[in-house]
Design an enzyme around this catalytic site. Structure first.
Site, PDB file in Angstrom:
ATOM      1  N   HIS A  55      -0.608 -12.450  -1.471  1.00 36.74           N
ATOM      2  CA  HIS A  55      -1.610 -11.886  -0.575  1.00 36.74           C
ATOM      3  C   HIS A  55      -1.952 -12.841   0.569  1.00 36.74           C
ATOM      4  CE1 HIS A  55      -4.872  -9.517   0.906  1.00 36.74           C
ATOM      5  NE2 HIS A  55      -5.717 -10.506   0.734  1.00 36.74           N
ATOM      6  N   CYS A  71      -4.319  -5.577  -3.303  1.00 39.68           N
ATOM      7  CA  CYS A  71      -3.202  -6.511  -3.042  1.00 39.68           C
ATOM      8  C   CYS A  71      -3.215  -7.746  -3.939  1.00 39.68           C
ATOM      9  CB  CYS A  71      -3.221  -6.994  -1.594  1.00 39.68           C
ATOM     10  SG  CYS A  71      -3.170  -5.705  -0.366  1.00 39.68           S
ATOM     11  N   ASP A 101       0.814  -1.225   0.000  1.00 41.68           N
ATOM     12  CA  ASP A 101       0.000   0.000   0.000  1.00 41.68           C
ATOM     13  C   ASP A 101       0.849   1.277   0.000  1.00 41.68           C
ATOM     14  OD1 ASP A 101      -1.966  -1.943   0.294  1.00 41.68           O
ATOM     15  OD2 ASP A 101      -3.144  -0.797   1.736  1.00 41.68           O
TER      16      ASP A 101
HETATM   17 CA   LIG Z   1      -1.634  -3.790  -0.875  1.00 42.00          CA
END
Ligand SMILES: [Ca+2]
Ligand SMILES: [Ca+2]
Length: 498
Positions: free
Chosen positions: A135, A79, A40
């Site tokens: 992820h 993600c 992020d």
């Molecule tokens: Ca992410």
């Protein structure tokens, strides 16, 4: 020495010199790869200039020693689809992986797909990983060992406060929606442990086998917890806030809201009303600086081990994050704040100080690393090697960067423009040179019709529906009925925006 022997020795020297120069001067045949992901992480990094106060000395130093892609974009602003795309070398519009599920190995067509680290392993590399690269949902130890030879700590949040630090957030007070400073030790954070394990692997690396070493940092993903020293890098006043336009969404299509219709990430209005905007911005920046320091520890270890000239370093973020821009926090948009990511390469064969403004995609990492390490290329990758830009950052790239969020929604980012088309046909166009904050949607301007047509040409030809088992942040749209469905819930044309 006989005349013949002398001739043979001279020939051998000539041949080996020719072989060495074919790979670039003093470049090791099979360099190590240090593959670092930041979760992020938007462009709030010193060398990227996305936030004027961002304090990231280690990433900035790496950028000076390598080549930076200033116009790099994720293929999906979430993600699982972003990471799946990078690791498989395929767009989400090819795999149909748009949501937080499924894990691609659960789909028959990708069960045996050779990922980036698997390709390196097949060529004799030792592959190691810790923290967040995929992820999640990989499965037990047997499945894990199919993906990497050695697994370190999972990383993640690490030490947490006893309760949430901020008021209950809308949409169910999600436990991840939290941020701020609380007393703890940096050493007890997941990211610190990921860095420590990575350093151990660098120190203990066998001399006779190259490594592909992956380290996935969790921060600045929410919850953005950091210790006081990282907050102290940023003023505790409104000078940290990003510029926002109060009526910014008046000229964005209603469909733009559908991409992040009902999410736990708070809107700007909630942040302002609850006096949390500045706290979130400082927490995100503090977390970014903390991760920068962890990356600095790893890079120091590479240097100390004498491996800097034998190791390719690549640093990437899986997608960006809004902190109030366009009235929201979070990801799941097709705007610059959500798609622009750090992408830095350094090491043997890479020109120091290169700064490319050409569009680049995370998808390009796979073929680029194969070329940098002289591994066999593959003809089934959708990315294009960035090697020409790693040699000369000014080398033009014809293809723009393309980001997709669920079927039918795409952003096309060229050197100057961002064009967006949503599944219902609505569009946006921004002049990124004149309007870097994307405040003025120019899509209706008749003099720009050609620009729009040129960008429309790049909309993905293959644009498959969501794969079986898709879940979380999945949006579908049926043009015949004009019906959009967000996470299984129909959105009416007149429903109030949540
Ligand atoms: Ca992410
Ligand atoms: Ca606007």
């Amino acid at each position: 020495m006989t005349h013949l022997l002398k001739l043979a020795v001279t020939l051998l020297v000539l041949l080996s010199t020719a072989a060495a120069s074919a790979h670039g001067a003093e470049q090791p045949a099979r360099p190590n790869v240090l593959f670092i992901a930041i979760d992020d992480q938007n462009d709030w990094i010193g060398t990227y200039g996305g936030h004027p106060l961002a304090h990231t000395p280690h990433l900035d130093a790496l950028a000076r020693r390598g080549t930076v892609f200033l116009n790099a974009h994720c293929q999906a602003p979430l993600c699982n689809p972003s990471r799946t795309s990078l690791m498989l070398g395929l767009r989400s519009t090819t795999t149909g992986i748009y949501g937080l599920a499924p894990w691609f190995r659960h789909l028959p067509e990708w069960q045996d797909r050779v990922t980036l680290p698997q390709h390196f392993k097949a060529q004799g590399y030792r592959t190691l990983t810790s923290g967040k690269i995929y992820h999640g949902g990989i499965g037990g130890p047997d499945q894990q060992l199919r993906e990497f030879d050695l697994w370190g700590p999972a990383g993640g949040i690490g030490v947490k406060p006893d309760g949430k630090l901020i008021p209950p957030t809308p949409g169910g007070n999600h436990p991840l929606m939290d941020w701020g400073v609380f007393p703890h030790r940096d050493e007890d954070k997941g990211d610190y442990q990921v860095a420590s394990w990575t350093i151990q692997q660098i120190k203990a690396a066998p001399k006779d086998q190259p490594f592909f070493l992956a380290a996935g940092f969790f921060l600045p993903h929410v919850p953005c917890y950091a210790t006081q020293r990282w907050f102290d890098l940023y003023p505790d006043d409104d000078s940290v806030l990003p510029p926002v336009h109060p009526q910014d969404r008046q000229d964005t299509p209603r469909f733009s809201w559908y991409l992040h219709w009902d999410l736990p990430e708070p809107r700007l209005q909630w942040l302002q009303e609850n006096h949390q905007w500045r706290n979130l911005v400082r927490s995100y920046l503090a977390s970014t600086s903390f991760v920068d320091a962890q990356i600095g520890r790893i890079l120091d270890a590479v240097e100390a081990a004498g491996l800097a000239e034998k190791t390719i370093v690549v640093i990437w973020g899986d997608h960006g994050w809004h902190l109030g821009e366009k009235a929201i926090s979070g990801k799941n948009t097709l705007w610059e704040r959500s798609t622009r990511v750090p992408l830095i390469f350094a090491g043997p064969g890479i020109t120091p100080g290169g700064r490319s403004t050409q569009p680049a995609e995370l998808l390009d990492i796979y073929p680029t690393l194969l070329e940098l390490c002289s591994l066999p290329p593959r003809d089934d990758l959708e990315g294009i090697s960035l090697m020409p830009q790693l040699l000369d950052a000014a080398t033009p790239r014809r293809r723009p960067a393309i980001t997709s969020h669920n079927q039918g929604n795409h952003a096309i980012r060229s050197e100057r423009w961002r064009y967006i088309r949503y599944a219902d046909g609505s569009e946006e166009l921004y002049d990124m040179q004149q309007d870097p904050h994307e405040w003025n949607n120019l899509v209706g301007a008749p003099e720009l019709a050609e620009v729009i047509a040129e960008h429309r040409r790049w909309l993905p030809q293959r644009d498959v529906p969501a794969a079986a088992g898709s879940q979380h942040r999945v949006l579908s749209y049926d043009a015949a009925s004009d019906e959009a469905v967000w996470e299984g819930q129909t959105i009416g044309r007149d429903d109030p925006i949540p």
